[in-house]
Design an enzyme around this catalytic site. Sequence first.
Site, PDB file in Angstrom:
ATOM      1  N   ASN A 149       0.945  -1.538   0.088  1.00 38.95           N
ATOM      2  CA  ASN A 149      -0.153  -0.249  -0.050  1.00 38.95           C
ATOM      3  C   ASN A 149       0.926   1.161  -0.009  1.00 38.95           C
ATOM      4  OD1 ASN A 149      -2.810   1.157  -0.151  1.00 38.95           O
ATOM      5  ND2 ASN A 149      -1.937   1.887   1.902  1.00 38.95           N
ATOM      6  N   GLU A 150       0.539   2.000  -0.870  1.00 38.84           N
ATOM      7  CA  GLU A 150       1.647   3.625  -1.156  1.00 38.84           C
ATOM      8  C   GLU A 150       2.422   3.706  -0.252  1.00 38.84           C
ATOM      9  OE1 GLU A 150      -0.737   6.495   1.887  1.00 38.84           O
ATOM     10  OE2 GLU A 150      -1.969   6.541  -0.187  1.00 38.84           O
ATOM     11  N   GLU A 310      -7.909   5.463  -4.042  1.00 43.09           N
ATOM     12  CA  GLU A 310      -8.408   5.893  -3.177  1.00 43.09           C
ATOM     13  C   GLU A 310      -8.588   7.738  -3.336  1.00 43.09           C
ATOM     14  OE1 GLU A 310      -6.026   6.029   0.684  1.00 43.09           O
ATOM     15  OE2 GLU A 310      -5.599   3.430   0.162  1.00 43.09           O
ATOM     16  N   TRP A 318      -5.312  13.674   9.081  1.00 44.38           N
ATOM     17  CA  TRP A 318      -3.836  13.444   8.750  1.00 44.38           C
ATOM     18  C   TRP A 318      -3.345  15.428   9.016  1.00 44.38           C
ATOM     19  CZ3 TRP A 318      -2.831  15.270   4.001  1.00 44.38           C
ATOM     20  CH2 TRP A 318      -3.257  14.181   3.507  1.00 44.38           C
ATOM     21  N   GLU A 358      -7.005   6.502  12.586  1.00 48.82           N
ATOM     22  CA  GLU A 358      -7.918   6.502  11.523  1.00 48.82           C
ATOM     23  C   GLU A 358      -9.286   6.823  12.168  1.00 48.82           C
ATOM     24  OE1 GLU A 358      -5.882   4.294   8.266  1.00 48.82           O
ATOM     25  OE2 GLU A 358      -5.170   5.980   8.228  1.00 48.82           O
ATOM     26  N   LYS A 359      -9.447   7.076  13.422  1.00 47.61           N
ATOM     27  CA  LYS A 359     -11.442   6.646  13.704  1.00 47.61           C
ATOM     28  C   LYS A 359     -11.775   7.533  13.215  1.00 47.61           C
ATOM     29  CE  LYS A 359     -10.403   7.380  18.514  1.00 47.61           C
ATOM     30  NZ  LYS A 359      -8.697   7.824  18.489  1.00 47.61           N
ATOM     31  N   PHE A 360     -11.486   8.734  13.200  1.00 51.28           N
ATOM     32  CA  PHE A 360     -11.434  10.401  12.943  1.00 51.28           C
ATOM     33  C   PHE A 360     -11.610  10.795  11.028  1.00 51.28           C
ATOM     34  CE2 PHE A 360     -11.314  11.170  17.575  1.00 51.28           C
ATOM     35  CZ  PHE A 360     -12.519  10.779  17.636  1.00 51.28           C
ATOM     36  N   HIS A 361     -11.225  10.025   9.838  1.00 50.44           N
ATOM     37  CA  HIS A 361     -11.150  10.066   8.791  1.00 50.44           C
ATOM     38  C   HIS A 361     -12.495   9.732   8.320  1.00 50.44           C
ATOM     39  CE1 HIS A 361      -9.729   9.738   4.704  1.00 50.44           C
ATOM     40  NE2 HIS A 361      -8.449   9.633   5.149  1.00 50.44           N
TER      41      HIS A 361
HETATM   42  C1  GLA Z   1      -3.434   6.407   2.622  1.00 49.74           C
HETATM   43  C2  GLA Z   1      -3.341   5.425   2.777  1.00 49.74           C
HETATM   44  C3  GLA Z   1      -4.984   4.558   3.705  1.00 49.74           C
HETATM   45  C4  GLA Z   1      -5.788   6.269   4.768  1.00 49.74           C
HETATM   46  C5  GLA Z   1      -5.933   7.120   3.929  1.00 49.74           C
HETATM   47  C6  GLA Z   1      -6.510   8.239   4.747  1.00 49.74           C
HETATM   48  O1  GLA Z   1      -4.179   6.770   1.376  1.00 49.74           O
HETATM   49  O2  GLA Z   1      -2.827   4.162   1.483  1.00 49.74           O
HETATM   50  O3  GLA Z   1      -4.428   3.419   3.796  1.00 49.74           O
HETATM   51  O4  GLA Z   1      -4.679   5.892   5.320  1.00 49.74           O
HETATM   52  O5  GLA Z   1      -4.247   7.415   3.441  1.00 49.74           O
HETATM   53  O6  GLA Z   1      -6.493   9.279   4.092  1.00 49.74           O
END
Ligand code: GLA
Length: 632
Positions: A149-150, A310, A318, A358-361
Amino acid sequence: MPEFNPSQLQYGGDYNPDQWSRDVWLEDVTLMREAGVNLVTLGVFAWANIEFAEGDYHFDWLDEIFELLHENGIGVDLATATASPPAWLTVKYPEVLPVTASGTRLSHGGRQGYCASSPIYRERAKALAEQLAKRYGNHPALKMWHVNNEYGCHNPMCFCDVSAASWRRYLRERYGALDELNKAWGTSFWSQRYHHWDEILPPRQTPDGTYPNPSMMLDYYRFSNDEILSLFTMERDAIRAVDPLHPITTNFMTMKHTKFMNYWKWAEEVDFVSTDHYLIADDVDNHIDLAFEADLTRGWAKGKPWLLMEHSTSAVNWQNVNLAKLDGQMLKNSLSHVARGSEGAMFFQWRASVSGSEKFHSAMVSHTGTDSRTWRNVVELGEKLAELSDVTGTDTEPAQVAIMFDYESWWALSQKNLPSDNIDYTHLAHEWYATLWQLGVRVDFVSPKASAAELSKYPLVLAPMLYLMSEQTEAQLIEYAENHGSLVVSYFSGISNERDTVKLGGYGGKLVREILGVFVEEFSPLLPEATQVLSNGMAAHRWSEVSEARGAQVLASFTDGAASGSVAIAKRQGSKPSWYLATSLEQQSLRNFFTQVVQELQLVTAGGNGVEVVKRGSRVFEIDHNSGTISF
Ligand code: GLA
């Protein structure tokens, strides 16, 4: 190479059922159907929930979820779950954890806590990818693979001893002989000459006020990119050996300040390009940034299908202040990506977490549930994407203008000890792009390796701060300007070669000196607050330089300071006119400049002044950011 050719636009998001109980899974699939979700990315951070100890795999919950999704007609983009090593791995093998430039070994607890060169991380990641491929490679719900991932988001460079050994191997391959390396890095400076390969270390933290050798640093960027890319190809090949049918991708990051991965290179290794994009909330023009990044992604994909893997339904977690999206903003963001070729709109994440950082995302299913603005927006977007299924597999109409975008120039310009701290590679590229966006001119992106033939598809090619210019790039740009089309080149372009060795005899090399006809002899950057009115009345800032026209027509000159009387804007007639911009023009002046260029070259415009118009397939997407109206 398996292709990504979906029959409809993809809609869904990261799905983390391992954070939830089984009764929630049932509700999830019901809601997914209600929203028109047809794809979910499964298990991105699930390593610790799959492998409890070395080789102790537990697939029961994944088996169940696969069945449930399949029964409900929802496809799976299966992650290899290798993005975050579990605690047992880093406790058993602490050497897997990355080390910073100042020598601190980082702790387990965040994510991406691994060194890309670690043989143990590589071995365990490969084993997990293989296990997943064997178990799910034939599952009818599987649509594609999502490796890691990323990559490089949190661990773009590691400075440990294992990395050091790998770095030396990389350098031996790159330079062959130590003398070549000494020459490339200019190590006669500051007693940096190496007499043995083992003396070479990663560019770790140096005494205060000094910085590592810039040519070495540039190579460390290259090495780190290639090292991380080899993690991807390792997993990709492990999957491919078991499952030759499904396309394999990894999600890139298109956010303004993600510079470490050279995605021109990555794009050659994935079966299809996928990317993530998040708005910078306090940037009032973040929809232009979005368009920039989507067009850049389309450039990497080279006309092949790509996917927005995404983005967010509303706020992220963040930034300093995480603004909620305005009404209609999510739809505009998604469609702006689709207009530029994305085969769908995916989100992070399906259901908002209740624990963890990430609960407030935001998510597709918010903490509030379905009685919410977010859910209504999610259902509406699902409907629109279904309506738009005819664009699936079609390309966006190519632009008439291309920006040459170069990671290596960005890397070189991210270092210290430049003529000014007030010059910023991507900032200038964004300013030029945004100006053209406001004029209703679409822009494509091309790599610095583009040939003159590729460039010749465009009447206009832009080179904002192309600081590093290899002989090959310079030759292609010259051939283009002499025989095919128009260039706009900015100051501080063509200064160094690919080793970051300065070219002598007039800054900017042959391109600026002979083709654009300006002899630049000295830089004279401006103080951050300084503005200078040029001889033609335009306003400039950040940069001036001492120069004279040798063949170019002077459209404007500097009027003050060390560069007073020197060329600020020059024009040269080749097969077509080309321009050299020896300064940063302020917003309105930049607009006036590009208005003249667009008129002179008779480029086609559509929309502008806050309205974007993009053609894809038989549709014309028109997104009006002033009134909020959308049509397609
Ligand atoms: C990235 C990650 C995700 C998540 C998002 C939050 O894009 O790939 O897992 O953490 O950021 O914005």
